[in-house]
Design an enzyme around this catalytic site. Sequence first.
Site, PDB file in Angstrom:
ATOM      1  N   HIS A 396       0.820  -1.212   0.000  1.00 44.03           N
ATOM      2  CA  HIS A 396       0.000   0.000   0.000  1.00 44.03           C
ATOM      3  C   HIS A 396       0.859   1.270   0.000  1.00 44.03           C
ATOM      4  CE1 HIS A 396      -3.723   1.949   0.017  1.00 44.03           C
ATOM      5  NE2 HIS A 396      -4.312   1.384   1.062  1.00 44.03           N
ATOM      6  N   ASP A 400      -2.182   2.403  -4.501  1.00 39.00           N
ATOM      7  CA  ASP A 400      -3.413   2.815  -3.824  1.00 39.00           C
ATOM      8  C   ASP A 400      -4.490   1.756  -4.004  1.00 39.00           C
ATOM      9  OD1 ASP A 400      -2.251   5.215  -3.061  1.00 39.00           O
ATOM     10  OD2 ASP A 400      -2.908   6.253  -4.881  1.00 39.00           O
TER      11      ASP A 400
END
Length: 425
Positions: A396, A400
């Site tokens: 992450h 995204d």
Amino acid sequence: MSTEVKVPTLGESVTEATVGEWLKQPGDAVAVDEPIASLETDKVAVEVPSPVAGRLESHAVEVGATVEVGAVIALVTAGDTAPAEKAPAAQPKADKALADKQSSDEIAALPDDKAAASGAPAGDGSVTMSPAVRRAVIEHGVDPTSIKGTGKDGRLTKEDVIAAAEAKKAAPSDASAPAAPAPAPVPAAAKGERREERVKMTRMRQTIAKRLKGAQDNAALLTTFNDCDMTAVIEAREAYKDLFAKKHGIKLGFMSFFAKAACLALKDVPAVNAYIDGDEIVYHDYVDISVAVSAPNGLVVPVVRSADAMSFAEIELAIADFGKRAKEGALTMDDMAGGTFTISNGGVFGSLMSTPIINPPQSAVLGLHRIEDRPVARNGEVVIRPMMYLALSYDHRIIDGREAVTALKIMKEAIEDPMRLLIDL
């Protein structure tokens, strides 16, 4: 004249290895370039060839020892190919250590010929086996001399022993054949007795543990899921499997569809095909797919390079070759170097759903799972379709949620409508 056998160059950044197995014992004749030892590195098993033809004089190190590149591990007497005149050699120390770990009742239950094959030097019927294979022979009670090895140079693998044991169980009994003598019963463990065994982790297993734990510690891991209707791919395979096999000499599998679908998604969402290097993000204009393959010593990830430029047949041939060489322990360091994205198929083992861990320094991995018929809604009606859960684990820090979900959705749509793979949609 004695010639030193040294640890060869093992690959970029690999400076040491562990002696996993001696393929030749002192006194054995060896040919030029004939493997005499197997070394375990962080990624693969590497065989050490004899630099000259002659006779193996001695081992300089024992099984399990850690050796550096350039270290001397054995001596070969050049030109002497005659069998050495000597008393029967004592059981190698490593084999003795392994035998000591086995319970005495298991060893006692082995027929004489199997006991000889389990590690002690034998006559013409002896079989060279690694510790894992030897243990499998003892556990399953099979005769290793009756099994055809599929490993390199015809050596037995653990899978060969298990397959032979299963075939033995499934074989119908012949009433007309004379009854074979019953094997000696294995004494049952005393009631309440519990046993445990300590086995040193192989270098490959240690590296796998460190890398996977490092991925959890260093990356912000998250997994997104979707399910995929496999109807279209199954129908395409059924319609063209014979023509495909006839033309290309390989079966049309699922992995080529998912590899091409992944290439399509990674081109549209480049962050999923990138990785972090310090404070920079490295993007790629190519797709090198690491394919998780189960090998006797653990999971390995050889790389299908430039998969985005390959045909379905080329991808299937590459994956089949990797699978064969992984089973034989013949993969090289170069085979596993690099990779920008990984596909792991837990479905072949029956997994319904999982959260795969990324393969550093990559930023994403696609997990495939088993196909099973499930009720789904189509056009207002409930129908039964072959469905598969897809899992995309990602870092992450660089990817995204929107990008991860978009990439997985592109893969799902390409599998459900393979025409998208042809028109790049």
